[in-house]
Design a protein around this motif. Structure first.
Motif, PDB file in Angstrom:
ATOM      1  N   GLY A  42       3.706  -3.659   4.752  1.00  0.00           N
ATOM      2  CA  GLY A  42       3.432  -3.842   3.331  1.00  0.00           C
ATOM      3  C   GLY A  42       4.299  -4.896   2.665  1.00  0.00           C
ATOM      4  O   GLY A  42       3.852  -5.600   1.773  1.00  0.00           O
ATOM      5  N   ALA A  43       5.559  -5.028   3.079  1.00  0.00           N
ATOM      6  CA  ALA A  43       6.454  -5.968   2.409  1.00  0.00           C
ATOM      7  C   ALA A  43       7.571  -6.406   3.342  1.00  0.00           C
ATOM      8  O   ALA A  43       8.144  -5.600   4.060  1.00  0.00           O
TER       9      ALA A  43
ATOM     10  N   SER B 241      11.291  -7.463   4.160  1.00  0.00           N
ATOM     11  CA  SER B 241      12.591  -7.129   3.588  1.00  0.00           C
ATOM     12  C   SER B 241      13.518  -8.347   3.516  1.00  0.00           C
ATOM     13  O   SER B 241      14.522  -8.328   2.821  1.00  0.00           O
TER      14      SER B 241
ATOM     15  N   GLY C 276       9.095  -9.550   0.231  1.00  0.00           N
ATOM     16  CA  GLY C 276       8.163  -8.737  -0.542  1.00  0.00           C
ATOM     17  C   GLY C 276       6.701  -8.948  -0.205  1.00  0.00           C
ATOM     18  O   GLY C 276       5.850  -8.207  -0.676  1.00  0.00           O
ATOM     19  N   SER C 277       6.384  -9.956   0.612  1.00  0.00           N
ATOM     20  CA  SER C 277       4.972 -10.204   0.934  1.00  0.00           C
ATOM     21  C   SER C 277       4.526  -9.368   2.138  1.00  0.00           C
ATOM     22  O   SER C 277       5.302  -9.094   3.044  1.00  0.00           O
ATOM     23  N   SER C 278       3.249  -8.973   2.099  1.00  0.00           N
ATOM     24  CA  SER C 278       2.704  -8.249   3.248  1.00  0.00           C
ATOM     25  C   SER C 278       2.558  -9.231   4.407  1.00  0.00           C
ATOM     26  O   SER C 278       2.338 -10.425   4.200  1.00  0.00           O
ATOM     27  N   HIS C 279       2.706  -8.729   5.618  1.00  0.00           N
ATOM     28  CA  HIS C 279       2.628  -9.582   6.802  1.00  0.00           C
ATOM     29  C   HIS C 279       2.444  -8.712   8.039  1.00  0.00           C
ATOM     30  O   HIS C 279       2.349  -7.497   7.927  1.00  0.00           O
TER      31      HIS C 279
ATOM     32  N   HIS D  61       2.319 -14.465   8.745  1.00  0.00           N
ATOM     33  CA  HIS D  61       1.461 -14.222   7.593  1.00  0.00           C
ATOM     34  C   HIS D  61       0.212 -13.534   8.143  1.00  0.00           C
ATOM     35  O   HIS D  61      -0.301 -13.923   9.210  1.00  0.00           O
TER      36      HIS D  61
END
Length: 74
Positions: free
Chosen positions: A19-20, A22, A37-40, A63
Motif C-alpha cells: 500500500g505505501a 516506507s 507513501g506510494s503504492s508499489h 512502480h
C-alpha cells in the motif's frame, strides 16, 4: 501475501503488492524513484541461478504500473 507471476523472461517471481513505501526506492523498470507513501510492488525471483542473490538480497521495489506494463527483468 506474495503471489507467483511469470516475467517476460519466463522466470517465476514472487510479487507482493504494498500500500505505501516506507522509504524511497529506485524502480528497476523505469529507473525513477518510488516515492515515500506510494503504492508499489516488491518482486524477487522464486529461484535464482547459482551466484545470484535470493530472498531479501534479491527483492526489488517497482512502480506497480512498470511491473504491469512488462518493464520486467529480461
Amino acid at each position: 501475501m506474495p503471489r507467483i507471476e511469470t516475467g517476460r523472461d519466463g522466470i517465476e517471481y514472487h510479487v507482493q503488492y504494498l500500500g505505501a513505501a516506507s522509504k524511497e526506492y529506485m524502480c528497476p523498470g523505469c529507473l525513477h524513484p518510488v516515492a515515500i507513501g506510494s503504492s508499489h510492488v516488491v518482486v524477487w525471483p522464486e529461484e535464482a541461478a547459482f551466484g545470484v542473490p535470493t530472498g531479501v538480497e534479491a527483492r526489488r521495489h517497482w512502480h506497480t504500473a512498470c511491473w504491469r506494463r512488462g518493464l520486467r527483468p529480461s
